[in-house]
Scaffold this motif. Structure first.
Motif, PDB file in Angstrom:
ATOM      1  N   UNK A   1       0.863   9.894  -9.256  1.00 42.37           N
ATOM      2  CA  UNK A   1       1.143   9.128  -8.031  1.00 42.37           C
ATOM      3  C   UNK A   1       1.740  10.060  -6.979  1.00 42.37           C
ATOM      4  N   UNK A   2       1.052  10.187  -5.816  1.00 40.51           N
ATOM      5  CA  UNK A   2       1.543  11.094  -4.794  1.00 40.51           C
ATOM      6  C   UNK A   2       2.708  10.487  -4.012  1.00 40.51           C
ATOM      7  N   UNK A   3       3.264  11.314  -3.125  1.00 43.20           N
ATOM      8  CA  UNK A   3       4.463  10.904  -2.387  1.00 43.20           C
ATOM      9  C   UNK A   3       4.204   9.670  -1.519  1.00 43.20           C
ATOM     10  N   UNK A   4       3.022   9.608  -0.901  1.00 44.25           N
ATOM     11  CA  UNK A   4       2.682   8.478  -0.040  1.00 44.25           C
ATOM     12  C   UNK A   4       2.634   7.171  -0.832  1.00 44.25           C
ATOM     13  N   UNK A   5       2.030   7.226  -2.038  1.00 43.62           N
ATOM     14  CA  UNK A   5       1.924   6.031  -2.884  1.00 43.62           C
ATOM     15  C   UNK A   5       3.301   5.571  -3.354  1.00 43.62           C
ATOM     16  N   UNK A   6       4.167   6.549  -3.682  1.00 46.45           N
ATOM     17  CA  UNK A   6       5.521   6.210  -4.132  1.00 46.45           C
ATOM     18  C   UNK A   6       6.297   5.536  -3.005  1.00 46.45           C
ATOM     19  N   UNK A   7       6.188   6.088  -1.797  1.00 44.96           N
ATOM     20  CA  UNK A   7       6.878   5.506  -0.636  1.00 44.96           C
ATOM     21  C   UNK A   7       6.386   4.094  -0.378  1.00 44.96           C
ATOM     22  N   UNK A   8       5.080   3.889  -0.481  1.00 44.06           N
ATOM     23  CA  UNK A   8       4.496   2.567  -0.252  1.00 44.06           C
ATOM     24  C   UNK A   8       4.966   1.566  -1.295  1.00 44.06           C
ATOM     25  N   UNK A   9       5.023   2.020  -2.566  1.00 41.90           N
ATOM     26  CA  UNK A   9       5.490   1.157  -3.657  1.00 41.90           C
ATOM     27  C   UNK A   9       6.950   0.757  -3.438  1.00 41.90           C
ATOM     28  N   UNK A  10       7.778   1.709  -3.022  1.00 42.55           N
ATOM     29  CA  UNK A  10       9.189   1.414  -2.773  1.00 42.55           C
ATOM     30  C   UNK A  10       9.351   0.440  -1.598  1.00 42.55           C
ATOM     31  N   UNK A  11       8.531   0.615  -0.566  1.00 43.86           N
ATOM     32  CA  UNK A  11       8.588  -0.293   0.585  1.00 43.86           C
ATOM     33  C   UNK A  11       8.159  -1.705   0.189  1.00 43.86           C
ATOM     34  N   UNK A  12       7.099  -1.799  -0.613  1.00 38.36           N
ATOM     35  CA  UNK A  12       6.635  -3.102  -1.096  1.00 38.36           C
ATOM     36  C   UNK A  12       7.733  -3.802  -1.891  1.00 38.36           C
ATOM     37  N   UNK A  13       8.374  -3.056  -2.787  1.00 36.78           N
ATOM     38  CA  UNK A  13       9.413  -3.625  -3.642  1.00 36.78           C
ATOM     39  C   UNK A  13      10.636  -4.037  -2.825  1.00 36.78           C
ATOM     40  N   UNK A  14      11.098  -3.124  -1.954  1.00 36.23           N
ATOM     41  CA  UNK A  14      12.294  -3.405  -1.149  1.00 36.23           C
ATOM     42  C   UNK A  14      12.090  -4.619  -0.246  1.00 36.23           C
ATOM     43  N   UNK A  15      10.962  -4.650   0.467  1.00 38.67           N
ATOM     44  CA  UNK A  15      10.720  -5.736   1.417  1.00 38.67           C
ATOM     45  C   UNK A  15      10.563  -7.082   0.695  1.00 38.67           C
ATOM     46  N   UNK A  16       9.925  -7.080  -0.474  1.00 37.18           N
ATOM     47  CA  UNK A  16       9.750  -8.323  -1.233  1.00 37.18           C
ATOM     48  C   UNK A  16      11.095  -8.840  -1.746  1.00 37.18           C
ATOM     49  N   UNK A  17      11.931  -7.948  -2.240  1.00 36.51           N
ATOM     50  CA  UNK A  17      13.268  -8.358  -2.704  1.00 36.51           C
ATOM     51  C   UNK A  17      14.125  -8.851  -1.540  1.00 36.51           C
TER      52      UNK A  17
END
Length: 281
Positions: A1-17
């Motif tokens: 998983x590249x840096x862009x995918x990790x950032x996107x995953x963290x944004x998805x998780x943070x915003x949903x929570x």
């Protein structure tokens, strides 16, 4: 998983929570009925048959199943992840920290958080091409099979659910819900524009090379240079067109004023930049 995918995953998780916290701690306890599935959940919870969190979980899972049946593998992975995470988070919070009453006796204060947190989370999701599911899935299905004006349809459903709060609870709660529905519709767009805000530069100068060199090598951006002619002086000029983030814009403006005090700089704000280095088409 590249840096862009990790950032996107963290944004998805943070915003949903963030959405889950706003809904569970501020929307559900105050019986605010604005906003799709969770608004309907508040009404259903009044019957005592099921709590709002579990109702949201069940409906979201049904809508997800509908999405997969209609769209198959093309159904959005991001929407699937955020919808499941939101539903699980609400159900988990219900069991870990049951809310029998609101945090405060200030409904306006609670309404502010019930609007702001989900609106911020939704804006982040929309900005990266995702959503929290719910009525958005219904909109996708309707768009595929009908010519119904989806925006008006969803607005009408939100209005009906919000209006029902006046009868199921009381006029005061219903009016707060209408206020929340109105503010939220403007706030999501406002937050998205703020996140994407960039500065568009038109720089009229005599020597474009030092400025372009700074843009390319120091700010890692690009620019377009055009030849021009001054209407008043008739002198030969150059115009540099470029777009910067807010921090980069300050650096560029300072650099230009230092290296070419006679340069004419026109700076405007924009949130719709499509192209390499910004949003993809």
């Amino acid at each position: 998983m590249n840096e862009k995918k990790i950032k996107e995953f963290l944004l998805l998780t943070f915003s949903t929570l963030l959405i889950a916290v706003g809904i569970y701690f501020f929307k559900f306890p105050n019986n605010f009925t604005f906003g799709g599935v969770t608004g309907l959940a508040v009404l259903v919870a009044k019957t005592g048959l099921i709590n709002a969190s579990d109702f949201t979980f069940i409906i979201n899972m049904v809508l997800l199943l509908m999405g997969f049946l209609v769209f198959g593998r093309k159904f959005g992975i991001k929407t699937t992840y955020t919808s499941i995470l939101l539903s699980l988070s609400l159900s988990l919070l219900e069991r870990i920290y049951p809310m029998k009453m609101p945090f405060t006796n200030e409904p306006m204060l609670e309404l502010c958080f019930a609007i702001a947190l989900p609106a911020l989370g939704s804006a982040i999701l929309f900005n990266i091409g995702a959503s929290s599911g719910g009525t958005d899935i219904i909109a996708m299905v309707l768009k595929k099979y009908t010519n119904v004006n989806i925006g008006k349809g969803l607005l009408l459903s939100d209005l009906l659910i919000t209006a029902a709060g006046c009868f199921v609870f009381d006029i005061k709660t219903g009016l707060f819900s209408f206020l929340g529905l109105t503010i939220k519709s403007f706030m999501v767009d406002g937050v998205i524009e703020s996140i994407n805000l960039c500065k568009y530069f038109n720089v009229v100068c005599n020597k474009p090379e030092p400025i372009c060199d700074y843009i390319v090598h120091e700010l890692n951006r690009s620019a377009t240079v055009c030849e021009a002619k001054g209407a008043f002086t008739g002198k030969h000029k150059y115009i540099i067109f470029t777009v910067m983030g807010r921090h980069e814009a300050v650096l560029l403006r300072t650099f230009i004023r230092q290296i070419d005090p006679d340069a004419f700089i026109l700076i405007s704000s924009t949130s719709e930049i499509v192209g390499k280095g910004f949003h993809s088409i």
